[in-house]
Design an enzyme around this catalytic site. Structure first.
Site, short mmCIF file in Angstrom:
data_model
loop_
_atom_site.label_atom_id
_atom_site.label_comp_id
_atom_site.label_asym_id
_atom_site.label_seq_id
_atom_site.Cartn_x
_atom_site.Cartn_y
_atom_site.Cartn_z
N SER A 1 -3.27 -2.59 17.87
CA SER A 1 -2.72 -1.67 18.88
C SER A 1 -1.96 -0.51 18.25
O SER A 1 -0.99 -0.01 18.85
CB SER A 1 -1.80 -2.44 19.83
OG SER A 1 -0.75 -3.06 19.10
N GLY A 2 -2.37 -0.08 17.06
CA GLY A 2 -1.81 1.14 16.49
C GLY A 2 -2.51 2.36 17.06
O GLY A 2 -3.26 2.27 18.04
N LYS B 1 -1.48 -9.02 17.88
CA LYS B 1 -0.86 -10.30 17.50
C LYS B 1 0.57 -10.48 17.99
O LYS B 1 1.03 -11.60 18.14
CB LYS B 1 -0.93 -10.50 15.99
CG LYS B 1 -0.13 -9.51 15.18
CD LYS B 1 0.06 -9.99 13.74
CE LYS B 1 -1.22 -9.97 12.96
NZ LYS B 1 -0.98 -10.23 11.51
N GLY C 1 6.69 10.57 9.15
CA GLY C 1 6.26 11.91 8.76
C GLY C 1 5.59 12.67 9.88
O GLY C 1 6.20 13.50 10.55
N GLU D 1 5.14 17.95 3.00
CA GLU D 1 5.36 16.70 2.28
C GLU D 1 4.69 16.77 0.91
O GLU D 1 3.98 17.73 0.59
CB GLU D 1 4.84 15.52 3.11
CG GLU D 1 5.53 15.40 4.46
CD GLU D 1 5.07 14.19 5.25
OE1 GLU D 1 4.33 13.35 4.71
OE2 GLU D 1 5.47 14.09 6.43
N HIS E 1 5.01 3.76 -1.65
CA HIS E 1 5.88 4.85 -1.24
C HIS E 1 7.07 4.90 -2.18
O HIS E 1 7.71 3.87 -2.43
CB HIS E 1 6.36 4.66 0.20
CG HIS E 1 6.88 5.92 0.81
ND1 HIS E 1 8.07 6.51 0.40
CD2 HIS E 1 6.38 6.73 1.77
CE1 HIS E 1 8.27 7.61 1.10
NE2 HIS E 1 7.26 7.77 1.94
N ARG F 1 2.51 11.04 -3.98
CA ARG F 1 3.23 9.77 -3.97
C ARG F 1 2.94 8.90 -5.18
O ARG F 1 3.85 8.27 -5.72
CB ARG F 1 2.90 8.99 -2.70
CG ARG F 1 3.51 9.58 -1.46
CD ARG F 1 3.08 8.84 -0.23
NE ARG F 1 3.69 9.43 0.96
CZ ARG F 1 3.36 9.10 2.20
NH1 ARG F 1 2.44 8.18 2.41
NH2 ARG F 1 3.95 9.68 3.22
N HIS G 1 3.09 0.51 0.45
CA HIS G 1 3.11 1.36 1.65
C HIS G 1 1.76 1.48 2.34
O HIS G 1 1.68 1.28 3.55
CB HIS G 1 3.61 2.74 1.25
CG HIS G 1 3.80 3.68 2.40
ND1 HIS G 1 4.64 3.39 3.46
CD2 HIS G 1 3.28 4.90 2.66
CE1 HIS G 1 4.61 4.40 4.33
NE2 HIS G 1 3.79 5.32 3.87
N ARG H 1 -3.57 8.48 -1.05
CA ARG H 1 -3.55 9.19 0.23
C ARG H 1 -2.60 10.38 0.19
O ARG H 1 -1.44 10.24 -0.21
CB ARG H 1 -3.13 8.23 1.34
CG ARG H 1 -2.94 8.89 2.70
CD ARG H 1 -2.61 7.86 3.74
NE ARG H 1 -1.30 7.26 3.51
CZ ARG H 1 -0.20 7.59 4.20
NH1 ARG H 1 -0.24 8.55 5.11
NH2 ARG H 1 0.95 6.98 3.95
N LEU I 1 -2.70 9.32 9.99
CA LEU I 1 -2.76 9.41 11.44
C LEU I 1 -3.90 10.32 11.88
O LEU I 1 -4.56 10.07 12.89
CB LEU I 1 -1.43 9.91 12.00
CG LEU I 1 -0.21 9.01 11.77
CD1 LEU I 1 1.04 9.62 12.40
CD2 LEU I 1 -0.45 7.61 12.33
#
Length: 491
Positions: A17-18, A39, A52, A131, A254, A303, A364, A399, A405
């Site tokens: 459910s993201g 879950k 972010g 970023e 991260h 990163r 991360h 990444r 996202l």
């Protein structure tokens, strides 16, 4: 032991459910019955903790080519360029979709005034952040709680849509595939067995399309920015039905999680460095900058570079942490730009405007996962993997901040579109042949301490042996311990 229940049929079974799962559910709702299982509470997901934002080309002076190049460079040349171009170019469309749903991104002016309080009748512009690894400001955000804003709005939309059924406290146990059932023909996914935590029963969900949107695997490490639900279930389930998995070695750490016993690896967003924060280490009585030795972008390096640099500095110096310094900014600015981070740090005794923040790297983001194309299609028919659980090739070895996202939205929408344009054959003829869940010879554990000890042991040796810096010897030790624990569990 667990009870068994009857089968439930649907067109789309979405596990997770993201942002990927909820966005896919909304897109699929017009094409059949949609069931979403998650879950724990539906709001508890990796997306919720995304501080972010969403990287998207919308500003003058920026371009798709700039964004593509930044992504390729951050990914160490191992990104799939055609996938990068496709996802980056779809960014503005996906952001427009979010705006239409009611997502409110931070803007530079409001109520007819600019940031200095001067009257201005022009429409407000988006306050684009920058970023690590980005050559331009292009990150849309809702303060420093972008993920919370996304989850709140998407969940509200899903709950109010009668075509979507949402089941919380439902843990997917295993996928159902034709190969595991020893059926003839192409290996295809038929649904999943799901544990209802309230009734302690296993439900059998039969679906035309199954979407894995289970998020990451950060909880396999001792120190992580991920919530407890990010335990790698989706990758494991896909592996057990013979889906191809790739690039799991590309795990992103991260670099700046707050080093505090009560913080539980609270994340300090990369956007803080984007606003001018620098990294320092305490050495010889002084707090010295050190990132300029490792990368031309210094503290704004990607990163993976920053995490390795911090790890190296800590090993050389024997210090427990390094420090993030954004004291050059005013308290008013920091409270407005990073309200969530500022408040949490203040609770723990730090004022971002006057204090250096102690930080360490933490697990991360998994750049690998279930191998898919840009449509989220896996190597198992009718099984899609979207969001962090999937690996499209966008991220390569590392990444680029705030690309996740973006990828989740683009691939979720393309996956639903692909399922509609390339429909799967109906499962009706074989539904009755699908067996109910069988626990085999398994029995409930009479010693929970054994389970928790195994879990802690796995997380610790993953951190020590399969962490930021790896060697063949360390990896061999980890593999031997995994084999030993697996034998104990099977026994």
């Amino acid at each position: 032991m667990m009870k068994e229940t009857t089968k439930t049929e649907c067109d789309y079974l979405i596990i997770g459910s993201g942002i990927a799962g909820l966005f896919a559910a909304l897109k699929a709702a017009g094409h059949g019955r949609v069931v979403v299982v998650t879950k724990r509470r539906a709001s508890e997901c990796n997306t919720k903790y995304a501080q972010g934002g969403i990287a998207c080309v919308i500003a003058e002076g920026d371009s798709f080519e700039h964004h593509v190049n930044d992504t390729l460079q951050a990914g160490a040349g191992l990104c799939h360029e055609e996938v990068v171009r496709e996802i980056v170019s779809q960014g503005p469309h996906s952001v427009e979709e979010l705006l239409n749903l009611g997502i409110e991104f931070t803007k530079t002016r409001s109520n007819g005034t600019d940031s200095k309080g001067t009257e201005n009748s022009e429409e407000a512009d988006f306050d684009l952040g920058r970023e690590g690894g980005h050559s331009r400001r292009r990150v849309l955000h809702a303060g420093d709680i972008t993920g919370q804003e996304l989850v709140d709005v998407l969940l509200e939309k899903c709950r109010s849509d009668s075509r979507i059924e949402l089941f919380e406290d439902h843990i997917a146990v295993d996928l159902i595939s034709t190969r595991k059932l020893c059926w003839q023909g192409e290996n295809g996914c038929l649904g999943a067995y799901v544990l209802d935590r309230h009734s302690n029963s296993i439900k059998t969900y039969i679906s035309r399309y199954t979407f894995l949107a289970t998020g990451g695997v950060g909880k396999t490490y001792l120190y992580t920015s991920n919530p407890d639900v990010a335990s790698g279930d989706g990758v494991a389930m896909a592996y057990r039905v013979y889906a191809e998995i790739r690039n799991m070695e590309f795990f992103q750490f991260h670099p700046t999680c707050l080093y505090h016993a009560a913080a539980k690896s609270f994340l300090i967003s990369e956007a803080v460095r984007g606003e001018g924060a620098v990294l320092r280490i305490y050495r010889n009585g002084h707090y010295e900058e050190f990132m300029q030795k490792y990368h031309k972008m210094a503290s704004l390096a990607p990163r993976d570079t920053v995490a390795r640099a911090i790890d190296n500095e800590l090993k050389k110096s024997g210090q427990s942490c390094v420090y993030l310094d954004i004291t050059a900014k005013s308290e008013d600015f920091l409270r407005q730009r990073f309200p969530g981070i500022f408040a949490r740090c203040q609770e723990l005794g730090y004022n971002m405007a006057t204090d250096y923040l102690p930080v360490v790297p933490a697990a991360h983001y998994c750049c690998g996962g279930v191998k898919t194309d840009v449509n989220g299609r896996s190597t198992v028919a009718n099984l899609y993997a979207i969001g962090e659980v999937g690996c499209t090739g966008l991220h390569g070895a590392n990444r680029l901040a705030s690309n996740s996202l973006l990828e989740a939205m683009v691939v979720a929408e393309k996956a639903v579109k692909h399922s509609v344009e390339d429909p799967a054959p109906s499962n009706e003829s074989g539904v009755e042949e699908i067996p109910e869940w069988s626990s085999g010879n398994a029995v409930d554990s009479d010693e929970q301490i054994v389970i928790s000890h195994n879990w802690d042991e796995i997380r610790r040796f993953m951190w020590d042996y399969v962490g930021i810096m790896r060697t063949t010897k360390r990896l061999e030790r980890a593999k031997n311990r995994i084999r030993m624990i697996r034998k104990e569990i099977e026994k």
